[in-house]
Scaffold this motif. Structure first.
Motif, mmCIF file in Angstrom:
data_model
loop_
_atom_site.group_PDB
_atom_site.id
_atom_site.type_symbol
_atom_site.label_atom_id
_atom_site.label_comp_id
_atom_site.label_asym_id
_atom_site.label_seq_id
_atom_site.Cartn_x
_atom_site.Cartn_y
_atom_site.Cartn_z
ATOM 1 N N VAL A 22 77.395 -6.547 19.375
ATOM 2 C CA VAL A 22 76.061 -7.125 19.435
ATOM 3 C C VAL A 22 75.014 -6.138 18.930
ATOM 4 C CG1 VAL A 22 74.332 -8.009 21.022
ATOM 5 C CG2 VAL A 22 76.688 -8.708 21.258
ATOM 6 N N ARG A 24 75.434 -3.348 16.695
ATOM 7 C CA ARG A 24 75.530 -2.734 15.351
ATOM 8 C C ARG A 24 74.599 -3.408 14.369
ATOM 9 N NH1 ARG A 24 76.815 2.126 15.452
ATOM 10 N NH2 ARG A 24 75.866 1.676 17.443
ATOM 11 N N ARG A 25 74.025 -2.611 13.477
ATOM 12 C CA ARG A 25 73.179 -3.163 12.414
ATOM 13 C C ARG A 25 74.017 -3.857 11.370
ATOM 14 N NH1 ARG A 25 68.061 -1.602 12.167
ATOM 15 N NH2 ARG A 25 67.483 -2.333 10.106
ATOM 16 N N VAL A 27 76.719 -5.899 9.578
ATOM 17 C CA VAL A 27 77.456 -7.084 10.024
ATOM 18 C C VAL A 27 78.964 -6.848 9.936
ATOM 19 C CG1 VAL A 27 77.591 -9.554 9.806
ATOM 20 C CG2 VAL A 27 75.576 -8.378 9.037
ATOM 21 N N GLN A 84 66.279 -5.213 6.855
ATOM 22 C CA GLN A 84 65.393 -6.044 7.659
ATOM 23 C C GLN A 84 65.606 -5.785 9.136
ATOM 24 O OE1 GLN A 84 66.899 -9.455 5.792
ATOM 25 N NE2 GLN A 84 65.023 -9.878 4.660
ATOM 26 N N ILE A 85 64.632 -6.227 9.917
ATOM 27 C CA ILE A 85 64.760 -6.055 11.359
ATOM 28 C C ILE A 85 65.904 -6.946 11.840
ATOM 29 C CG2 ILE A 85 63.572 -6.307 13.564
ATOM 30 C CD1 ILE A 85 60.959 -6.063 11.843
ATOM 31 N N GLN A 86 66.795 -6.367 12.613
ATOM 32 C CA GLN A 86 67.979 -7.111 13.002
ATOM 33 C C GLN A 86 67.814 -7.852 14.324
ATOM 34 O OE1 GLN A 86 70.923 -7.518 11.284
ATOM 35 N NE2 GLN A 86 69.768 -6.631 9.617
ATOM 36 N N PHE A 87 66.796 -7.474 15.077
ATOM 37 C CA PHE A 87 66.682 -8.088 16.398
ATOM 38 C C PHE A 87 65.420 -8.940 16.484
ATOM 39 C CE2 PHE A 87 69.369 -4.462 16.910
ATOM 40 C CZ PHE A 87 70.393 -4.972 17.662
ATOM 41 N N ALA A 88 65.575 -10.094 17.066
ATOM 42 C CA ALA A 88 64.435 -10.982 17.209
ATOM 43 C C ALA A 88 63.536 -10.476 18.335
ATOM 44 C CB ALA A 88 64.925 -12.390 17.506
ATOM 45 N N GLN A 90 62.943 -11.483 21.082
ATOM 46 C CA GLN A 90 63.276 -12.250 22.286
ATOM 47 C C GLN A 90 63.992 -11.383 23.292
ATOM 48 O OE1 GLN A 90 65.575 -15.044 20.171
ATOM 49 N NE2 GLN A 90 63.964 -16.553 20.037
ATOM 50 N N LYS A 91 63.717 -10.068 23.205
ATOM 51 C CA LYS A 91 64.436 -9.155 24.102
ATOM 52 C C LYS A 91 64.253 -9.552 25.550
ATOM 53 C CE LYS A 91 64.177 -5.002 21.257
ATOM 54 N NZ LYS A 91 62.990 -5.308 20.443
ATOM 55 N N VAL A 93 63.606 -12.487 26.795
ATOM 56 C CA VAL A 93 64.389 -13.680 27.124
ATOM 57 C C VAL A 93 65.831 -13.274 27.417
ATOM 58 C CG1 VAL A 93 65.119 -15.928 26.303
ATOM 59 C CG2 VAL A 93 62.928 -14.996 25.574
ATOM 60 N N ALA A 94 66.372 -12.420 26.545
ATOM 61 C CA ALA A 94 67.755 -12.002 26.718
ATOM 62 C C ALA A 94 67.935 -11.294 28.047
ATOM 63 C CB ALA A 94 68.154 -11.081 25.573
ATOM 64 N N VAL A 97 67.841 -13.780 30.829
ATOM 65 C CA VAL A 97 69.072 -14.571 30.934
ATOM 66 C C VAL A 97 70.181 -13.733 31.558
ATOM 67 C CG1 VAL A 97 70.883 -15.679 29.589
ATOM 68 C CG2 VAL A 97 68.506 -16.076 29.014
ATOM 69 N N VAL B 23 70.816 -14.641 21.718
ATOM 70 C CA VAL B 23 69.365 -14.712 21.868
ATOM 71 C C VAL B 23 68.666 -13.651 21.017
ATOM 72 C CG1 VAL B 23 67.497 -14.534 23.519
ATOM 73 C CG2 VAL B 23 69.592 -15.691 24.154
ATOM 74 N N THR B 24 69.239 -12.451 20.932
ATOM 75 C CA THR B 24 68.468 -11.376 20.312
ATOM 76 C C THR B 24 68.703 -11.191 18.817
ATOM 77 O OG1 THR B 24 70.164 -9.817 20.974
ATOM 78 C CG2 THR B 24 68.246 -10.004 22.399
ATOM 79 N N ARG B 25 69.877 -11.477 18.327
ATOM 80 C CA ARG B 25 70.126 -11.140 16.920
ATOM 81 C C ARG B 25 69.454 -12.132 15.977
ATOM 82 N NH1 ARG B 25 73.692 -6.831 15.718
ATOM 83 N NH2 ARG B 25 73.005 -7.326 13.620
ATOM 84 N N ARG B 26 68.983 -11.596 14.837
ATOM 85 C CA ARG B 26 68.356 -12.461 13.839
ATOM 86 C C ARG B 26 69.379 -12.979 12.846
ATOM 87 N NH1 ARG B 26 63.815 -9.713 10.791
ATOM 88 N NH2 ARG B 26 62.956 -11.758 10.334
#
Lengths: 172, 100, 456, 124
Positions: A22, A24-25, A27, A84-88, A90-91, A93-94, A97, B23-26
């Motif tokens: 989850v 790692r930058r 893919v 690009q930024i890899q994380f939305a 929504q930290k 929210v995560a 949850v 939820v977090t990854r783009r």
């Protein structure tokens, strides 16, 4: 003793590589760690005496689905994407949850007044003796009790096959 | 002999990690991979209970879940490919049009 | 505490000494075996092309593999600038690891098996060896070169296309065995008195073609098509990393040959093995002496070549080889004639027959490589998806029908041929129909480029 | 874990360790690499590489992998059927077993034929 050691070994690998997957930058690295996690899960299956599922996990999940993932990563992998930024954003929210799920389980243990793992049924050798020869028992159960789901599975696969091709084909 | 709780905890841990990933990854591909992780957590539960009761039905259901995961991955990745052809990106928050 | 750990170790070794020994032996000896397979391949190729092949290192080039191994070990190690170092390191290890690990499931004789009597036997071998695909695709990706990535994608596309056909061929054979356990599969062929290659010839053919494609051998060696892709996924790999890929390729060849031997060619069974168990002497039991005969022929040939060797050392070497052959021959003779050695018959002769069949299968691979020109990639994919896969699916169903007919006619063993042969013939007719259809379809092929289904 | 798999686990460790350890050992045996410049560039027949190789590739590779996954699932359902088949045939239930599998395969064959007709399997 050996059982316990093996469980912690496989579980440790699974959890650590899941976390790495989850975070790692890159893919492709994520995919490698997911493969490791899936293989560790296959080890857990083996420890639970699900031999047939162990090999299905390896052949289908690792050798099939993950190959598909790796292929798609190769096909769409632009180096631009890495910068690009890899994380939305929504930290929170995560976190919420995760905490909610963990809290729920904690509450369960709190109300039952027992430590995690205590008082729960133990996997006995007697139960395990009913499982082998594993491929044969699974096959028997599949074709004698679950024949209809089996047939429906083929419809699901048909839909997946046609849907995926329609998605991938060029637009008219 | 281990109690069932160990397996449930492992399953829960993988599930939470999967949810956090979704939820977090783009990157949509990583999101799909996290979903695979969640399905995997479910499988651990099913197999653990199958071992607890000495009944292979749980394993049969895990088999169906794996077949389902294959179908889901095929269609999901097909959507990603279609998306990538049009937008040259695989980031989830760029998927902001219903039709293009 | 120390003593208890020591005792536990002893207990452990007592329980698992045989499989562990097999494991260590495989890891230690396999690179050497692969080296000599390469030598044999080069010699055979030279022979078919009227050359001599390697002659310099050792008599008749017999030490060439060792020289090659040393060379590869001390070669310069180049990692390209933009390569992903971790994956670049991991990929060859994965490739070779998967190939070697899958050998664990195979049984060379009734006793020589690492995973003793596991329930999923043959699936373990097939499934684990299929993991080698990650070594290829990740290796191609990690080196960040166009040739590598293209070769890797092609190679894995080829692997996955033919894996389905191979799997279906497997199913056809499993219809007869009723089990996945390797020992039981071989035992089923012993009980039936007939090898499954006779009962499921179409499946064997499918598996043969698919296994050549799966091991990336000519005529399906598209991933390494020198004229197009330099060296495919291995382009950027040099020195020892390259040799790991090489090892994996040949180990995979051994794996597919062993799977085919186990499933279709009777595993470690001698031809007409049933007669060996019968009391008294049956004339077919002369087959028990074939191993001895083979060894003696090779030994005599070596002795006869001794005077032709140029130096004293080479003469001595030839004599040693001849002596080894004679000793091996005696070892193979012992279980047949010496009463005390009788219990070892299955082990010793089983090993001989298994290795013999595997060698024949690999020899066939090599023969094809020297004979048939390379396919084009679209031809290769068409052969897989348009011909082999439908053929093998139809074959599974027809074998099923044949088995039902066999049960109503109450057929066993050789009698099953009465129903399986018509099934095979029907499958072949279907095959020719498919081929005819393909031919018609591909006649106006030049316009195909304009109506490309996935373009854009 | 069944005891039959314990040697396999040890063997797996051995098998992964063998190439890894040899790779590391080889580092000490061989002379240090002194390569610089063009030698470390990806090989493109002598021409400097135009672009990063990790770009777009044909969608067909995806189609191949996707079909493989679908057919792989199918094979994994066929194998348990195959190992029980002779038992069913022996008690004369073979026809039912065969029909249930023909149905399963038939539904998938519809998809296969559709792809074949559409030309989606060309090149593939």
């Amino acid at each position: 003793m050996l059982d316990k050691a093996l469980f912690y070994f496989f579980a440790g690998i699974a959890v650590v590589s899941a976390v790495l997957m989850v975070t790692r930058r890159n893919v492709v690295h994520s995919a490698i760690f997911l493969i490791t996690a899936l293989l560790a899960t296959a080890g857990i299956f083996l420890q639970l005496r699900a031999e047939f599922l162990f090999i299905v996990q390896i052949i289908l999940y690792v050798g099939g689905i993950m190959v598909l993932f790796v292929f798609v990563i190769m096909l769409v992998n632009l180096d631009v994407a890495l910068q690009q930024i890899q994380f939305a954003r929504q930290k929170w929210v995560a976190l919420f949850v995760a905490l909610a799920l963990a809290g729920q389980v904690g509450l369960m243990f709190w109300t039952s007044g027992k430590m995690p793992g205590q008082g729960l049924p133990v996997l006995t050798a007697a139960a395990a003796a009913k499982l082998p020869p594993n491929s044969e028992t699974v096959a028997r159960s599949l074709f004698e009790s679950y024949l209809l789901p089996f047939e429906i599975a083929s419809v699901l696969l048909l839909v997946a096959m046609i849907g995926a091709v329609v998605m991938a084909k060029k637009r008219a | 002999m281990l109690p069932i709780g160990h397996y449930l905890f492992l399953s829960l841990a993988l599930f939470i990690i999967g949810v956090v990933g979704v939820v977090t990854r783009r990157n949509v591909i990583v999101v799909l991979m996290s979903i695979e992780l969640i399905l995997n957590a479910v499988n651990i539960n099913l197999v653990a209970f199958s071992r607890l009761y000495g009944d292979v039905a749980g394993q049969v259901f895990a088999l169906f879940i794996i077949a389902d995961a294959a179908a889901e991955a095929a269609v999901g990745l097909g959507i990603i490919i279609a998306f990538f052809r049009n937008r040259e990106t695989v980031l989830a928050d760029e998927m902001d049009l219903l039709k293009w | 505490m120390m003593t208890s750990i020591f005792q536990a170790t002893i207990e452990f070794l007592k329980a698992f000494w045989a499989p562990l020994l097999c494991g260590v032996a495989i890891v230690a000896v396999l690179p050497l075996i692969v080296g000599y397979i390469v030598l044999v391949e080069r010699k055979l190729m030279a022979d078919m092309q009227a050359r001599l092949g390697p002659m310099r290192v050792g008599p008749h080039g017999l030490l060439q593999p060792i020289a090659d191994a040393v060379k590869l070990l001390i070669k310069e190690d180049i990692i390209p600038d933009n390569a992903d170092k971790l994956v670049f390191w991991l990929a060859p290890v994965l490739s070779v690891g998967a190939a070697l690990l899958s050998l664990a499931g195979l049984a060379i004789g009734p006793a020589f098996q690492i995973a003793q009597d596991i329930n999923i036997g043959i699936l373990f071998v097939v499934g684990v060896s299929a993991l080698g695909i990650f070594g290829i695709v990740l290796g191609g990706w990690a080196s960040n070169s166009h040739y590598s990535l293209m070769g890797a994608l092609r190679s894995s596309a080829q692997l996955v296309s033919y894996e389905t056909a191979a799997g279906m061929a497997l199913v056809s054979a499993l219809l007869f065995t009723g089990t996945l356990n390797i020992k039981s599969i071989v035992e089923a062929q012993n009980k039936e008195g007939i090898w499954f290659v006779m009962l499921a010839p179409v499946a064997f053919f499918t598996y043969l073609v698919a296994s050549i494609a799966e091991t990336n051998r000519a005529p399906f060696d598209l991933p390494e098509a020198e004229s197009e892709l330099v060296a495919g996924y291995m382009t950027e790999f040099s020195g020892f990393r390259w040799s790991l890929y090489f090892l994996a390729e040949y180990a995979n060849m051994i794996v597919v040959a062993s799977v085919a031997t186990t499933l279709f060619l009777g595993g470690w069974l001698r031809p007409f093995a049933k007669f060996h168990e019968l009391p008294g002497f049956h004339w077919l039991n002369f087959l028990d002496f074939v191993p001895l005969l083979l060894m003696v022929v090779v030994g005599v040939y070596c002795v006869q070549r001794v005077p032709k060797q140029p130096t004293r050392v080479q003469q001595l070497f030839m004599l040693v080889v001849a002596g080894l052959c004679f000793v091996l021959g005696l070892v193979l003779l012992a279980p047949v004639v010496v009463p005390i050695a009788k219990p070892f018959y299955a082990g010793i002769h089983g090993g001989f027959w298994f290795i013999f069949k595997v060698s024949l299968y690999i020899y066939f691979f090599m023969w094809l490589r020297f004979t048939i020109p390379r396919y084009r990639f679209d031809q290769l994919m068409r052969l897989g998806w348009h011909f082999l896969i439908p053929l093998s699916i139809i074959n599974v169903l027809l074998v099923g029908v044949a088995l039902i007919a066999g049960s109503y006619l109450n057929l066993h063993g050789w009698g099953l041929l009465l129903v399986t042969t018509p099934a095979a013939i029907v499958t072949l007719i279907v095959a020719f129909l498919i081929l005819a259809m393909e031919k018609e379809r591909n006649a106006p092929q030049d316009q195909a480029a304009e109506s490309d289904f996935y373009a854009g | 874990m069944q005891s039959a798999y314990i040697p396999v686990l040890i063997y797996a460790v051995l098998v992964i360790a063998f190439p890894a350890v040899t790779l590391i050992l080889a580092k000490f045996i061989r002379p240090a690499s002194t390569s610089v410049g063009a030698k470390l560039k990806p090989y493109e027949c002598g021409i400097p590489p135009e672009s990063d190789s990790r770009g777009r590739y044909s969608v067909r590779f995806y189609i191949v992998a996707m079909l493989f996954v679908i057919f792989d699932v199918e094979t994994m359902f066929l194998i348990p059927w195959a190992i029980l088949y002779r038992g069913w045939v022996a008690v004369h239930q073979g026809l039912f077993a065969l029909v249930s599998m023909v149905l399963f395969l038939g539904i998938l064959l519809v998809g296969y034929l559709w792809l074949y007709k559409k030309g989606a399997l060309e090149w593939v």
